[in-house]
Design an enzyme around this catalytic site. Structure first.
Site, mmCIF file in Angstrom:
data_model
loop_
_atom_site.group_PDB
_atom_site.id
_atom_site.type_symbol
_atom_site.label_atom_id
_atom_site.label_comp_id
_atom_site.label_asym_id
_atom_site.label_seq_id
_atom_site.Cartn_x
_atom_site.Cartn_y
_atom_site.Cartn_z
ATOM 1 C CE LYS A 80 -2.759 -3.246 0.160
ATOM 2 N NZ LYS A 80 -3.992 -3.691 0.715
ATOM 3 C CG LEU A 81 0.600 6.025 -1.152
ATOM 4 C CD1 LEU A 81 0.677 5.774 -2.647
ATOM 5 C CD2 LEU A 81 -0.253 7.254 -0.874
#
Ligand SMILES: *Cc1c(COP(=O)(O)O)cnc(C)c1O
Length: 402
Positions: free
Chosen positions: A191-192
């Site tokens: 994820k980011l």
């Protein structure tokens, strides 16, 4: 374009963790202060919650062990009864229906269109029979939140946003994860923001967050370390000793890894979006590949690209495309064609009852492709990936004038 000098980009490696994390981790290791509730105040997890709530513009945030834990706690915190029906899009990750099963509830799957977003006709048809919905913004694709909130508000049905892949995405300028009653994010490595594992939920609802805090494992009076707010104190008093403790807490080392990444979010969003849009344009120039448009209120924060194969009549041809791309150094996953794919709903056989008939979502999954596109990639990497995808499609279907 000449790409002979460029090696196939590694799309799996993460970005380095900002150096500021190291000093903090060293401090924590020297003191042994790893549990979020040992320090009298300002533990790294508590600071992360404050910073994340400020970043999202919500009153409250609760950091936990994963986004799945955040989804599970959200369902429990809504006070839904055992066996409650919870609608989710049929295009999501297996962890999402799993969080519903974990809560003793029943997932109800909704059709998804060719653009990876919730089919609103099917959503409205199924809404009267469910008790809650989790809007999973799968791969960061935002469904029509205006129509969803309108229908759910009219029916009095609570909305949980699974924003695991949507940190930095906005809808009419509003942050995804702050539109429903509660929003859940992931800090898993793909994820980011990357902490290996971790999750966080955000909400403005004092009663909901108080319940989630206690159930996450704030035993005895540890809830006092979640802020001074009067609504919150009242809610904690109301729920003291009345809820099970599931122990899904985050520990301080994770917060130490996450906090210095929060100032990086804006850059990662900007670069990820630019990379995505650059590759999308190159793919859309081919007659065999199609990147569906986002709905107009959405500003995306992608770290991967999804596109549909056009005119690939057979599964064999779609597989040949993925093989041709792999031979050139780019791994493509066709969601419905890779064995045991955790994003193909027919593999969620842990859901009680028969596998539902969802022809539209099934057809989409059989031709929808997934390629990781981390924000750190540079233009030669993007050209390499786009060129491989276009030429792999031409190898199977033949070069075709646009
Ligand atoms: C990654 C992901 C999850 C699960 O997150 P975890 O933190 O690994 O539990 C849930 N939903 C979506 C859409 C995801 O991408």
């Amino acid at each position: 374009m000449s790409l002979d000098h460029v090696p196939a980009p590694n799309v799996y490696d993460a970005e380095p963790i900002p150096p500021a994390a190291r000093a903090e981790i060293d401090r924590l290791l020297l003191s042994g202060d790893l549990f979020r509730y040992t320090a009298p105040s300002d533990a790294p997890v508590a600071l992360l919650e404050r910073e994340f709530a400020a970043l999202m513009g919500t009153k409250y945030a609760l950091a936990v062990s994963s986004c799945s834990a955040a989804l599970f706690l959200s369902l429990e915190a809504l006070g839904l009864p055992e066996g409650a029906k919870v609608m989710i899009p049929a295009f999501t990750f297996a962890a999402v229906p799993s969080s519903i099963v974990h809560a003793g509830m029943q997932p109800v799957l909704c059709e998804v269109g060719e653009n990876y977003r919730i089919d609103m006709d099917d959503f409205r048809a199924k809404l009267p029979d469910v008790d809650a919905v989790i809007i999973s913004h799968m791969r960061g694709h935002t469904s029509d939140m205006d129509a969803i909130m309108k229908a759910c508000d009219a029916a009095g049905i609570p909305v949980i946003e699974d924003a695991a892949h949507s940190l930095g995405t906005t809808w009419h300028g509003r942050k995804i994860g702050t539109i429903g009653r509660v929003g859940c994010f992931s800090f898993q490595s793909y994820k980011l923001v990357n902490a290996g594992e971790g999750g966080i939920l955000v909400t403005d609802d004092a009663d909901l967050v108080a319940r989630a805090v206690i159930m996450s494992g704030a035993y005895e009076h540890n809830w006092k370390k979640h802020g001074e707010d009067a609504d919150l104190a009242e809610a904690f008093a109301r729920w003291q000793n009345k809820l099970p403790l599931y122990n899904l807490r985050m520990q301080n080392l994770s917060a130490a890894v996450i906090r210095p990444q929060l100032p990086e979010v804006a850059r990662r969003v900007r670069d990820g979006r630019a990379n995505h849009d650059y590759v999308a344009e190159l793919l859309n120039a081919s007659s065999w590949l199609h990147v569906p448009d986002a709905l107009s209120p959405e500003d995306r924060a992608p770290d991967s690209i999804q596109f549909n194969l056009v005119g690939f009549e057979s599964d064999a041809k779609a597989r040949a495309f993925a093989d041709a791309a792999a031979a050139r150094g780019v791994k493509v996953q066709v969601f419905g064609l890779s064995t045991d794919n955790a994003r193909a709903f027919w593999n969620w056989q842990f859901i009680p009852g028969d596998v539902p008939d969802l022809p539209q979502t099934r057809a989409m999954l059989m031709r929808a492709c997934d390629v990781r596109l981390p924000a750190r990639l540079q233009k030669p990497d993007l050209d390499f990936i786009a060129n491989v995808l276009v030429s792999a499609a031409e190898e199977v279907k033949g070069a075709k004038a646009a």
